[in-house]
Design an enzyme around this catalytic site. Sequence first.
Site, PDB file in Angstrom:
ATOM      1  N   GLU A 133     -10.506  32.637  16.659  1.00 51.61           N
ATOM      2  CA  GLU A 133     -11.260  33.494  15.709  1.00 51.61           C
ATOM      3  C   GLU A 133     -12.741  33.127  15.691  1.00 51.61           C
ATOM      4  O   GLU A 133     -13.363  33.041  14.623  1.00 51.61           O
ATOM      5  CB  GLU A 133     -10.684  33.342  14.290  1.00 51.61           C
ATOM      6  N   ASN A 165      -1.961  27.677  13.765  1.00 48.66           N
ATOM      7  CA  ASN A 165      -3.343  28.157  13.801  1.00 48.66           C
ATOM      8  C   ASN A 165      -4.053  27.767  12.500  1.00 48.66           C
ATOM      9  O   ASN A 165      -3.477  27.886  11.420  1.00 48.66           O
ATOM     10  CB  ASN A 165      -3.313  29.692  13.926  1.00 48.66           C
ATOM     11  N   ASP A 182     -16.535  32.767  15.396  1.00 47.23           N
ATOM     12  CA  ASP A 182     -17.804  33.395  15.001  1.00 47.23           C
ATOM     13  C   ASP A 182     -18.745  32.285  14.549  1.00 47.23           C
ATOM     14  O   ASP A 182     -18.321  31.175  14.238  1.00 47.23           O
ATOM     15  CB  ASP A 182     -17.667  34.533  13.979  1.00 47.23           C
ATOM     16  N   GLU A 192      -2.812  28.494   8.661  1.00 45.50           N
ATOM     17  CA  GLU A 192      -3.481  27.858   7.518  1.00 45.50           C
ATOM     18  C   GLU A 192      -2.498  27.236   6.533  1.00 45.50           C
ATOM     19  O   GLU A 192      -2.490  27.563   5.351  1.00 45.50           O
ATOM     20  CB  GLU A 192      -4.401  28.872   6.817  1.00 45.50           C
ATOM     21  N   HIS A 194     -14.343  29.286  13.219  1.00 45.09           N
ATOM     22  CA  HIS A 194     -15.343  29.901  12.323  1.00 45.09           C
ATOM     23  C   HIS A 194     -16.403  28.832  12.054  1.00 45.09           C
ATOM     24  O   HIS A 194     -16.196  27.934  11.240  1.00 45.09           O
ATOM     25  CB  HIS A 194     -14.690  30.338  11.007  1.00 45.09           C
TER      26      HIS A 194
HETATM   27  C1  XIL Z   1      -9.824  37.886   7.351  1.00 43.85           C
HETATM   28  C2  XIL Z   1     -10.225  39.285   7.781  1.00 43.85           C
HETATM   29  O1  XIL Z   1     -11.200  39.179   8.779  1.00 43.85           O
HETATM   30  C3  XIL Z   1     -10.722  40.065   6.602  1.00 43.85           C
HETATM   31  O2  XIL Z   1     -10.934  41.415   6.952  1.00 43.85           O
HETATM   32  C4  XIL Z   1      -9.729  39.992   5.450  1.00 43.85           C
HETATM   33  O3  XIL Z   1     -10.292  40.584   4.321  1.00 43.85           O
HETATM   34  C5  XIL Z   1      -9.371  38.557   5.129  1.00 43.85           C
HETATM   35  O4  XIL Z   1      -8.899  37.919   6.304  1.00 43.85           O
HETATM   36  N1  XIL Z   1      -8.749  33.158   8.915  1.00 43.85           N
HETATM   37  C6  XIL Z   1      -7.740  33.982   9.339  1.00 43.85           C
HETATM   38  C7  XIL Z   1      -7.947  35.446   9.313  1.00 43.85           C
HETATM   39  O5  XIL Z   1      -6.720  33.510   9.847  1.00 43.85           O
HETATM   40  O6  XIL Z   1      -6.760  36.161   9.112  1.00 43.85           O
HETATM   41  C8  XIL Z   1      -8.973  35.845   8.290  1.00 43.85           C
HETATM   42  O7  XIL Z   1      -9.229  37.236   8.453  1.00 43.85           O
HETATM   43  C9  XIL Z   1     -10.237  35.052   8.448  1.00 43.85           C
HETATM   44  C10 XIL Z   1      -9.966  33.578   8.284  1.00 43.85           C
END
Ligand code: XIL
Length: 345
Positions: free
Chosen positions: A262, A197, A264, A155, A233
């Site tokens: 990641e 990423n 969802d 990020e 996401h």
């Molecule tokens: C999130 C976790 O899922 C949470 O438990 C935490 O509070 C915050 O981070 N992008 C990412 C992840 O790269 O590391 C993040 O994870 C979600 C968004």
Amino acid sequence: MRSRLALALAACLVLAGCAPAASAPEPLRQAAGERLRIGTAVEGIHRSQALTEPAYRDALAANFNSVTPENQMKWSIIHPAANRWAFEPADEVVGFARGHGQTVRGHALLWYGSLPAWVTDLPDCEALRDAVRDHVTTLVTRYRGVVTQWDVVNEMYDETGRLRPEEPFVSRCGEQIVADAFRWAHAADPEATLFLNDYSAEAINARSDAYHALAGRLLDQGVPVGGMGFQGHLRLTDGVPASMADNLARFAALGLEVAVTEADVRMRVTPAWPWDAAGQGDVYADLLGVCLQQPACTSFTVWGFTDRYSWVPGVLQGQGAATITDADHAPKPAMFALAQRLREG
Ligand code: XIL
């Protein structure tokens, strides 16, 4: 695609004979075979509550051959003070993976979102660079052989393709520190694939343009960047961006692996918004399909597999139900959809 699965599920509801066959999906890692790694984030900030539950452990072992510590390898958790490391939470996940024939995605070495004050308070670039070298080298060395993919940079760019203002590493040391971090990680474990990423980089847009250009610059200098991770996401109402396949293809054309890291699919959870579990399944299957169609896509990871531990409701207000099993770990249509899509290859 969406309507086909909805029709199939509707048919399931009226045809009694359909229910027993559909009561459990094929285990995902079995359905995936050798094509790609199928992974999940494993809940936990410090010790994992989830890993104390037999039902969670069973589902984790049966369905996934890759795991990502959800928070346990982030800087503020694993390296809270300059001379203090807290490896236990990460080691717990890594130990589970070793015991169940799973590889690990290491997440994440450089991320503005999880930095202890001792790092952000460092006086100058030189001190920051020393800290990054120590951090990267220590972690990648410790987990050599079990972490097969590392998110080295997470990020870094905003949606306009510019460096995030909160990002301290490049802000203070220039892009050279990214090149150095990849080189230090590669020196510590030459076998690990090293990733950039980010989220909302699935489409061809300003953010993914910025990563594509960065990867090109790094590769031109011989920096061992090996992959681009697309977090995935997604919102149910948006679905998978139409340009995602072309976007993955242009990163693959650079010679990189690509991965969904990641996934969802969240939805608004209000009484006025009935769950569209079938539609969610279609979005998961579409996202997996884009990965399966791209030969360079080597892993597909969901950000938690159960609504019991999903990060979504706690962080994204009013949203939830984003994972592939419900709060009791019972499979939702999304899990069936993934198993079927994996089986189709
Ligand atoms: C999130 C976790 O899922 C949470 O438990 C935490 O509070 C915050 O981070 N992008 C990412 C992840 O790269 O590391 C993040 O994870 C979600 C968004």
